[in-house]
Write an enzyme that holds these catalytic residues in place. Structure first.
Site, PDB file in Angstrom:
ATOM      1  N   SER A  31      23.099  14.028  -3.442  1.00  0.00           N
ATOM      2  CA  SER A  31      22.429  13.271  -4.193  1.00  0.00           C
ATOM      3  C   SER A  31      23.215  11.176  -4.587  1.00  0.00           C
ATOM      4  CB  SER A  31      22.907  13.407  -5.575  1.00  0.00           C
ATOM      5  OG  SER A  31      24.120  13.500  -6.211  1.00  0.00           O
TER       6      SER A  31
ATOM      7  N   ASP B 155      22.612   6.256 -14.314  1.00  0.00           N
ATOM      8  CA  ASP B 155      22.303   7.293 -15.239  1.00  0.00           C
ATOM      9  C   ASP B 155      23.336   8.204 -15.519  1.00  0.00           C
ATOM     10  OD1 ASP B 155      23.264   9.094 -12.749  1.00  0.00           O
ATOM     11  OD2 ASP B 155      20.924   9.706 -12.211  1.00  0.00           O
TER      12      ASP B 155
ATOM     13  N   HIS C  25      24.726   8.909 -11.161  1.00  0.00           N
ATOM     14  CA  HIS C  25      24.639   7.910  -9.851  1.00  0.00           C
ATOM     15  C   HIS C  25      25.464   6.419 -10.864  1.00  0.00           C
ATOM     16  CE1 HIS C  25      22.672  11.420  -9.868  1.00  0.00           C
ATOM     17  NE2 HIS C  25      23.357  11.866  -8.143  1.00  0.00           N
TER      18      HIS C  25
END
Length: 364
Positions: free
Chosen positions: A38, A328, A331
Site C-alpha cells: 500500500s 492515516d 501511511h
C-alpha cells in the site's frame, strides 16, 4: 527564390531540431516499474473485490484532482514523486484499461495494498495481488510491450528501466503480529522468522533479475512500532511499540546484507537499498526540524493518536496535512513522502546504499 529556399531550409532545420529534442526526451525517460504494498499502490486494488482500498474521501484530498485514486495518501505517493522529480510520466496501475498503446512505454505499477513477501500475508484482505502474481503480470506486460515495439526494443526498454519494490512491513503488521499467537508466530520465534522472510524476499528479487531489469530500488520497512495504529494499541505515553521496533531493527540490516550478497553474486550494483526506516526515524525523533507539528498523531482517523480503524469521511481530519508525518494510521503524508524521495535522490550511503538515485541516473 534563394530567400524562399533559405526559408524552407531554416524551417527544415528547425523541425529536425524539434524531432531530435523529442528523441532525446524519449531516450532519457526510463521505463519505471513498481511492485509492492500500500505504500506504493496507486490504484490496482480499486479493480479488486478487497477491503484494502483507498477509493473514498478524504483519500486524495490533496491530489491534483482532489479525489481518491486508490493511493493510501492525501496526495502523491513515493513512485509518483520519483516520476515527477525525474521528469517522467507517472505510471498507471497495471489493472487500469488505460495501460495500452504508448502508455506501455512509460512502465506500470503492479503494487497491491495488503501484500507481503509471504503468500499468507494479508489473507484477511481476500483478493489482493500477491507478489508472485505481480511478477506474473510483469511477464504479461513484457509480452504486450514486445507486440508493440518488437522483441529487441522491449528487452532494451526493460533492461534499462528503474524498478521500485516495497515489501516486508505487512509480513509483521498483517501476519506475524496481526493477532496474538498467530500461526507464523507459533511456527517461528522472531529471530528465525526474520531470516525466513529475508530468504523468501531473495527469491522474489532473483526472479525480478531474471525478468530483465538491472536497476532495482529496494526500500526497507519503516519504524513499524511508531505508526499511529500501533501507538493506539500499545503506547501509553507515545512511546513506540517495542516488539514491532525489534522486528524492524532485525529485518532492515538483514535486508541490506542480502542485497549486498545479490550484488556480489551478479557482479554489479543491481539492487539499491533505501533506508526508509532511518528516514522515518528522523521525522519521529525531531519532527519540528522538518516542519511537522507531530509524528505521533495521524491526520485522518479516530481514537488515540487517530490510530484506530480506517480513515473515512466520518474520521477526524486535520486542516494542515503538511504538519503531520502520518496521513492515516499507517501511511505517510505527501510531505513526508517528498522528504523520503529527496533522500532517495541525494542522500548519503547511510540512507541509500551503495549509491543514491541521482548518481544512478548520471551513471546510466
Amino acid at each position: 527564390m534563394a530567400k524562399l529556399v533559405n526559408t524552407w531550409s531554416g524551417l527544415a532545420i528547425f523541425c529536425l531540431i524539434l524531432l531530435l529534442k523529442g528523441l532525446i526526451v524519449q531516450v532519457e525517460s526510463k521505463a519505471f516499474f513498481v511492485f509492492g504494498d500500500s505504500l506504493v499502490d496507486n490504484g490496482n486494488n480499486n479493480y479488486l473485490a478487497t477491503t484494502a482500498r483507498a477509493d473514498s474521501p478524504p483519500y486524495g484530498i490533496d491530489y491534483p484532482s482532489h479525489r481518491p485514486t486508490g493511493r493510501f495518501s492525501n496526495g502523491l505517493n513515493i513512485p509518483d514523486i520519483i516520476s515527477e522529480r525525474m521528469g517522467w510520466e507517472a505510471t498507471l496501475p497495471y489493472l487500469s484499461p488505460e495501460v495500452r498503446g504508448r502508455n506501455l512505454l512509460v512502465g506500470a505499477n503492479f503494487a497491491s495494498a495488503g501484500v507481503g513477501v509471504l503468500n499468507d500475508t494479508g489473507y484477511q484482505f481476500a483478493n489482493i495481488i500477491r507478489i508472485y502474481q505481480q511478477l506474473d503480470y510483469f511477464e504479461e506486460y513484457q509480452q504486450r510491450l514486445r507486440g508493440q515495439i518488437g522483441k529487441e526494443q522491449a528487452h532494451k526498454r526493460v533492461k534499462e528501466s528503474l524498478v521500485l519494490i516495497t515489501l516486508g512491513g505487512n509480513d509483521f503488521v498483517n501476519n506475524y503480529y496481526l493477532v496474538p499467537y498467530s500461526a507464523r508466530s507459533q511456527e517461528y520465534p522472531l529471530q528465525r522468522y526474520v531470516p525466513f522472510v529475508i530468504s523468501e524476499y531473495k527469491k522474489v528479487l532473483q526472479r525480478i533479475y531474471k525478468l530483465g531489469p538491472r536497476r532495482v530500488l529496494v526500500t526497507g520497512t519503516g519504524p513499524l512500532g511508531c505508526v499511529p495504529a500501533e501507538l493506539a494499541q500499545h503506547s501509553r505515553r507515545g512511546e513506540c511499540a517495542k516488539e514491532l521496533q525489534q522486528a524492524a531493527s532485525l529485518f532492515n540490516p538483514q535486508l541490506v546484507q542480502m542485497l549486498r550478497q545479490l550484488n556480489h553474486e551478479y557482479g554489479k550494483d543491481v539492487f539499491i537499498a533505501a533506508n526508509t526506516n532511518q528516514m522515518h526515524m528522523d521525522f519521529i525523533s525531531n519532527p519540528r526540524h522538518f516542519g511537522f507539528k507531530t509524528s505521533k498523531e495521524a491526520c485522518c482517523g479516530q481514537g488515540p493518536y487517530n490510530g484506530l480503524g480506517l480513515c473515512t469521511p466520518l474520521s477526524n481530519l486535520c486542516s494542515d496535512r503538511n504538519s503531520y508525518v502520518f496521513w492515516d494510521p499507517f501511511h505517510p503524508t505527501e510531505k513526508a513522502n517528498r522528504l523520503i524521495v529527496q533522500q532517495i535522490l541525494t542522500g548519503s550511503k547511510a540512507y541509500v546504499y551503495p549509491m543514491n538515485l541521482s548518481t544512478i541516473m548520471a551513471m546510466d
